[in-house]
Design an enzyme around this catalytic site. Sequence first.
Site, PDB file in Angstrom:
ATOM      1  CB  SER A   7       8.675 -17.272 -22.004  1.00  0.00           C
ATOM      2  OG  SER A   7       9.224 -16.229 -21.190  1.00  0.00           O
ATOM      3  CG  HIS A  32      12.179 -18.031 -24.907  1.00  0.00           C
ATOM      4  ND1 HIS A  32      12.683 -18.061 -26.123  1.00  0.00           N
ATOM      5  CD2 HIS A  32      11.818 -16.991 -24.471  1.00  0.00           C
ATOM      6  CE1 HIS A  32      12.711 -16.879 -26.715  1.00  0.00           C
ATOM      7  NE2 HIS A  32      12.115 -16.031 -25.661  1.00  0.00           N
ATOM      8  CG  ASP A  34      12.166 -13.981 -22.621  1.00  0.00           C
ATOM      9  OD1 ASP A  34      12.639 -13.631 -23.797  1.00  0.00           O
ATOM     10  OD2 ASP A  34      11.136 -14.400 -22.406  1.00  0.00           O
ATOM     11  CG  MET A  36      14.377  -8.625 -20.954  1.00  0.00           C
ATOM     12  SD  MET A  36      12.732  -7.886 -20.662  1.00  0.00           S
ATOM     13  CE  MET A  36      11.787  -9.195 -21.230  1.00  0.00           C
ATOM     14  CG  HIS A  65      14.580 -13.260 -26.962  1.00  0.00           C
ATOM     15  ND1 HIS A  65      13.376 -12.884 -26.700  1.00  0.00           N
ATOM     16  CD2 HIS A  65      15.171 -12.371 -27.752  1.00  0.00           C
ATOM     17  CE1 HIS A  65      13.025 -11.792 -27.454  1.00  0.00           C
ATOM     18  NE2 HIS A  65      14.242 -11.315 -28.227  1.00  0.00           N
ATOM     19  CG  MET A  67      14.854  -8.921 -25.731  1.00  0.00           C
ATOM     20  SD  MET A  67      13.356  -9.473 -24.781  1.00  0.00           S
ATOM     21  CE  MET A  67      14.009 -10.724 -24.000  1.00  0.00           C
ATOM     22  CG  MET A 136      10.635  -9.918 -31.121  1.00  0.00           C
ATOM     23  SD  MET A 136      10.679 -11.028 -29.782  1.00  0.00           S
ATOM     24  CE  MET A 136       9.493 -10.206 -28.615  1.00  0.00           C
ATOM     25  N   GLY A 141       9.782  -6.945 -24.088  1.00  0.00           N
ATOM     26  CA  GLY A 141      10.274  -6.117 -22.844  1.00  0.00           C
ATOM     27  C   GLY A 141       9.363  -6.601 -21.804  1.00  0.00           C
ATOM     28  N   GLY A 143       6.033  -9.663 -20.629  1.00  0.00           N
ATOM     29  CA  GLY A 143       5.309 -10.844 -20.926  1.00  0.00           C
ATOM     30  C   GLY A 143       3.919 -10.439 -20.843  1.00  0.00           C
ATOM     31  CG  ASP A 174       9.130 -14.394 -27.728  1.00  0.00           C
ATOM     32  OD1 ASP A 174       8.096 -14.553 -26.676  1.00  0.00           O
ATOM     33  OD2 ASP A 174      10.323 -14.037 -27.278  1.00  0.00           O
ATOM     34  N   GLY A 176       2.804 -13.065 -26.893  1.00  0.00           N
ATOM     35  CA  GLY A 176       0.930 -13.147 -26.966  1.00  0.00           C
ATOM     36  C   GLY A 176       0.707 -14.568 -27.639  1.00  0.00           C
ATOM     37  N   GLY A 196       4.700 -17.844 -22.535  1.00  0.00           N
ATOM     38  CA  GLY A 196       4.848 -17.574 -20.928  1.00  0.00           C
ATOM     39  C   GLY A 196       3.720 -17.586 -20.352  1.00  0.00           C
ATOM     40  CB  SER A 197       1.263 -14.872 -19.765  1.00  0.00           C
ATOM     41  OG  SER A 197       1.169 -14.580 -21.069  1.00  0.00           O
TER      42      SER A 197
HETATM   43  C1  DX5 Z   1       8.901 -10.271 -24.200  1.00  0.00           C
HETATM   44  C2  DX5 Z   1       9.533 -11.851 -24.072  1.00  0.00           C
HETATM   45  C3  DX5 Z   1       8.549 -13.030 -24.287  1.00  0.00           C
HETATM   46  C4  DX5 Z   1       7.638 -13.176 -23.082  1.00  0.00           C
HETATM   47  C5  DX5 Z   1       6.631 -13.875 -23.956  1.00  0.00           C
HETATM   48  O1  DX5 Z   1       9.780  -9.583 -24.565  1.00  0.00           O
HETATM   49  O2  DX5 Z   1      10.626 -11.879 -25.303  1.00  0.00           O
HETATM   50  O3  DX5 Z   1       9.436 -14.295 -24.347  1.00  0.00           O
HETATM   51  O4  DX5 Z   1       8.068 -13.761 -22.096  1.00  0.00           O
HETATM   52  O5  DX5 Z   1       5.488 -13.739 -23.231  1.00  0.00           O
HETATM   53  P1  DX5 Z   1       4.065 -14.309 -23.392  1.00  0.00           P
HETATM   54  O6  DX5 Z   1       3.696 -15.448 -23.745  1.00  0.00           O
HETATM   55  O7  DX5 Z   1       3.371 -13.895 -22.092  1.00  0.00           O
HETATM   56  O8  DX5 Z   1       3.564 -13.196 -24.367  1.00  0.00           O
HETATM   57 ZN    ZN Z   2      11.825 -13.805 -25.649  1.00  0.00          ZN
END
Ligand code: DX5
Ligand code: ZN
Length: 224
Positions: A7, A32, A34, A36, A65, A67, A136, A141, A143, A174, A176, A196-197
Amino acid sequence: MIELAFSILAADFAHLADEIARAERGGGTIVHVDVMDGHFVPNITFGPPVVKAIRPITKLPLDCHLMIEDPDKFIPDFAAAGADMIAVHVEVCRHLNRTLQLIADHGMKPAVVLNPATPVEMLIEVLPMVHHVLVMSVNPGFGGQKFLPRSVERIAHLARLRTEMGLNYRIEVDGGVAHDTVASVVQAGADMLVAGSAIFEPGKTEQNAIDFLRVARSAALVQA
Ligand code: DX5
Ligand code: ZN
């Protein structure tokens, strides 16, 4: 096949091309993205212009993705920008079948996303149309949130339905997903792993991706 969908929300946006290259060198095979809108989720990120900007710098598929409210309105723009897969939230699609068909008609792979509070059963009628289901494992919303453990059973439920219905959709997860949670989601049946993180970190991105995939792939072997 277990894949890392990294991500870019957690990347350094000032060096996005380098960040994508690092995650790719570490074994990431899906980008990926995101998207928003500040309405469906309490945050704003990026849209089709960013997809268009990264399209020429990688050969990897771009997994968008959405949102956002009213995704139908933007599907042609994402197609024109070069998106390969589009996932829409079941919570915003009043005519989900139509929206998924619209994505497919634009030459992209359709997918559907479930928030943590949305029952898996909401998808029964559209499962035959989707390339993948995105579960999810945090409320969307942001990361860097904590993985919700009930997601494991939700993934297993989707894997059981796939067998029962004789389908072959993939299961993406997706939120955590990190070195300490990835084994449980893989063992439940997820094979597109968004992170992501857990991946993007100055000086460590490539190695983080390598380590993440090593843990994920050894969990898959235990399952088999
Ligand atoms: C959250 C996003 C995720 C996010 C995941 O709304 O859809 O894709 O980037 O980030 P991590 O991997 O840090 O939870
Ligand atoms: Zn995502």
